[in-house]
Design a protein around this motif. Structure first.
Motif, PDB file in Angstrom:
ATOM      1  N   GLU A  51       0.835  -1.205  -0.020  1.00 32.24           N
ATOM      2  CA  GLU A  51       0.106  -0.169   0.623  1.00 32.24           C
ATOM      3  C   GLU A  51       0.928   1.276  -0.189  1.00 32.24           C
ATOM      4  OE1 GLU A  51      -3.690   1.557   2.915  1.00 32.24           O
ATOM      5  OE2 GLU A  51      -2.419   0.854   3.294  1.00 32.24           O
ATOM      6  N   ALA A  52       2.446   1.173   0.593  1.00 33.35           N
ATOM      7  CA  ALA A  52       2.865   2.409   0.849  1.00 33.35           C
ATOM      8  C   ALA A  52       2.788   2.899  -0.336  1.00 33.35           C
ATOM      9  CB  ALA A  52       3.806   1.969   1.781  1.00 33.35           C
ATOM     10  N   ALA A  53       4.150   1.424  -0.990  1.00 37.98           N
ATOM     11  CA  ALA A  53       4.969   1.751  -2.987  1.00 37.98           C
ATOM     12  C   ALA A  53       3.236   2.029  -3.606  1.00 37.98           C
ATOM     13  CB  ALA A  53       5.273   0.074  -2.719  1.00 37.98           C
ATOM     14  N   LEU A  54       2.981   1.831  -3.689  1.00 34.96           N
ATOM     15  CA  LEU A  54       1.620   1.495  -4.389  1.00 34.96           C
ATOM     16  C   LEU A  54       0.863   3.576  -4.396  1.00 34.96           C
ATOM     17  CD1 LEU A  54      -0.161   0.390  -7.027  1.00 34.96           C
ATOM     18  CD2 LEU A  54      -1.852   0.531  -5.217  1.00 34.96           C
ATOM     19  N   SER A  55       1.054   3.881  -2.648  1.00 35.89           N
ATOM     20  CA  SER A  55       0.142   5.298  -2.859  1.00 35.89           C
ATOM     21  C   SER A  55       1.897   6.271  -3.517  1.00 35.89           C
ATOM     22  CB  SER A  55       0.921   5.542  -1.062  1.00 35.89           C
ATOM     23  OG  SER A  55       0.632   7.044  -1.549  1.00 35.89           O
ATOM     24  N   LEU A  56       3.080   5.782  -2.872  1.00 43.31           N
ATOM     25  CA  LEU A  56       4.350   6.827  -3.222  1.00 43.31           C
ATOM     26  C   LEU A  56       4.284   6.377  -4.414  1.00 43.31           C
ATOM     27  CD1 LEU A  56       6.999   7.787  -2.873  1.00 43.31           C
ATOM     28  CD2 LEU A  56       8.600   5.656  -3.216  1.00 43.31           C
ATOM     29  N   LEU A  57       4.368   5.465  -5.911  1.00 44.40           N
ATOM     30  CA  LEU A  57       4.168   4.724  -7.558  1.00 44.40           C
ATOM     31  C   LEU A  57       3.181   6.044  -7.610  1.00 44.40           C
ATOM     32  CD1 LEU A  57       5.706   3.490  -9.588  1.00 44.40           C
ATOM     33  CD2 LEU A  57       3.385   2.224  -9.297  1.00 44.40           C
ATOM     34  N   GLY A  58       1.276   6.146  -6.898  1.00 39.40           N
ATOM     35  CA  GLY A  58       0.862   7.575  -7.817  1.00 39.40           C
ATOM     36  C   GLY A  58       1.458   8.392  -7.361  1.00 39.40           C
ATOM     37  N   GLY A  59       2.467   8.782  -6.136  1.00 43.59           N
ATOM     38  CA  GLY A  59       2.051   9.707  -6.220  1.00 43.59           C
ATOM     39  C   GLY A  59       3.305  10.292  -6.899  1.00 43.59           C
ATOM     40  N   SER A  60       4.167  10.287  -7.524  1.00 41.76           N
ATOM     41  CA  SER A  60       5.042  10.238  -8.462  1.00 41.76           C
ATOM     42  C   SER A  60       5.130  10.463  -9.711  1.00 41.76           C
ATOM     43  CB  SER A  60       6.102   8.521  -8.948  1.00 41.76           C
ATOM     44  OG  SER A  60       5.458   7.608  -9.521  1.00 41.76           O
ATOM     45  N   GLY A  61       3.506  10.521  -9.891  1.00 43.12           N
ATOM     46  CA  GLY A  61       3.049  10.720 -11.287  1.00 43.12           C
ATOM     47  C   GLY A  61       2.981   9.621 -12.708  1.00 43.12           C
ATOM     48  N   GLY A  62       4.147   8.551 -12.155  1.00 45.17           N
ATOM     49  CA  GLY A  62       4.774   7.248 -12.896  1.00 45.17           C
ATOM     50  C   GLY A  62       5.656   7.695 -13.929  1.00 45.17           C
TER      51      GLY A  62
END
Length: 287
Positions: A276-287
């Protein structure tokens, strides 16, 4: 559908019917279905035609004509009997019925790329923390959200012809590296495409896609020859993402009731997990 195209489709269905039934006979041994194995060398792997016909309660001649695609209006009872002997699952039974039915014109068979309804696009967009996308019967990616781009690829930047899930899985090296179990994902994708091909034998775009992938991917060509038929409606996938590392996500695959040729796939993550933390970070990175 023109007369010549209908003939071509009918011939293709006959060949697929023959190969599908042969492959399903080959995976069974006589003792699997209660027959005595008298020993000696068998000329064919698996059940013989006459053994299958006996167990299904039909004549050998009729089964031979069925396997060769030379029957017309074969009954549901006969197909169910054959399916039972061959131990076909739900997807395989439907696939056999589609192969055995006559070729009939269907609306939109040669139509271009499908479109999603605005409400479906809004639904995909509202899944703000979950990667979500929609594919059609050809596995063209029709809609996606920001998280799907961050996890998989920026679909909007892909040429339209490459915006296809089967092409991405079998021809894109980055996608191969993304899935920890790429071989399993490849089998699932191909089996889903075969289901759709059986449901829409008149669609020339599916036939062209299968031809292209068979020419460009040895793995696709080998797996296609296995005649696997399956649709996974849910499951778990492990990703090795180059930006955030390992992600463990669950997915749900839903055919849209009013557009059954379109499928919505949504990935979710367990609350409080490292993923969950990794997915949140990935989403916030803008891909």
């Amino acid at each position: 559908m023109s007369t010549s195209h209908r003939r071509t489709v009918a011939l293709s269905k006959r060949m697929e019917l023959t190969e599908f039934l042969r492959s399903r006979r080959a995976r069974l041994k006589p003792e699997d279905v209660g027959l005595r194995n008298l020993g000696g060398r068998r000329r064919v792997a698996g059940l013989r035609r006459e053994e299958l016909a006996q167990l299904a309660g039909i004549s050998v001649d009729y089964y031979v004509r069925l396997e060769q695609g030379r029957t017309q209006n074969v009954s549901t009872e006969v197909l169910d009997a054959v399916s039972g002997v061959l131990r076909l699952d739900h997807h395989e039974r439907n696939y056999l019925r589609n192969l055995a039915r006559p070729v009939l014109p269907r609306p939109g068979a040669g139509a271009g790329r499908d479109q999603v309804r605005p409400g479906v696009q809004r639904l995909v967009d509202m899944a703000e923390t979950s990667p979500a996308y929609v594919v059609d019967r050809r596995l063209d990616v029709l809609a996606w959200n920001r998280h799907a781009c961050a996890l998989f690829t920026d679909f909007a930047r892909l040429p339209l012809v490459e915006r296809n899930w089967a092409r991405l899985i079998f021809l894109d090296d980055d996608m191969r590296a993304l899935f920890a179990d790429w071989a399993g994902k490849a089998r699932d994708t191909l089996a889903h495409l075969r289901v759709n091909a059986g449901n829409h034998p008149e669609d020339p775009e599916i036939a062209r896609l299968v031809g292209e992938l068979s020419a460009k991917s040895e793995t696709f060509r080998r797996l296609w020859a296995d005649h696997e038929v399956r649709e996974r409606s849910h499951g778990r996938k492990v990703f090795n993402h180059p930006l955030v590392g390992e992600l463990v996500l669950d997915f749900e695959s839903l055919r849209l009731p009013d557009d059954p040729d379109q499928t919505l796939i949504v990935y979710t993550v367990e609350a409080g997990s490292p993923s969950e933390a990794a997915l949140s970070l990935l989403g916030g990175s803008g891909g």
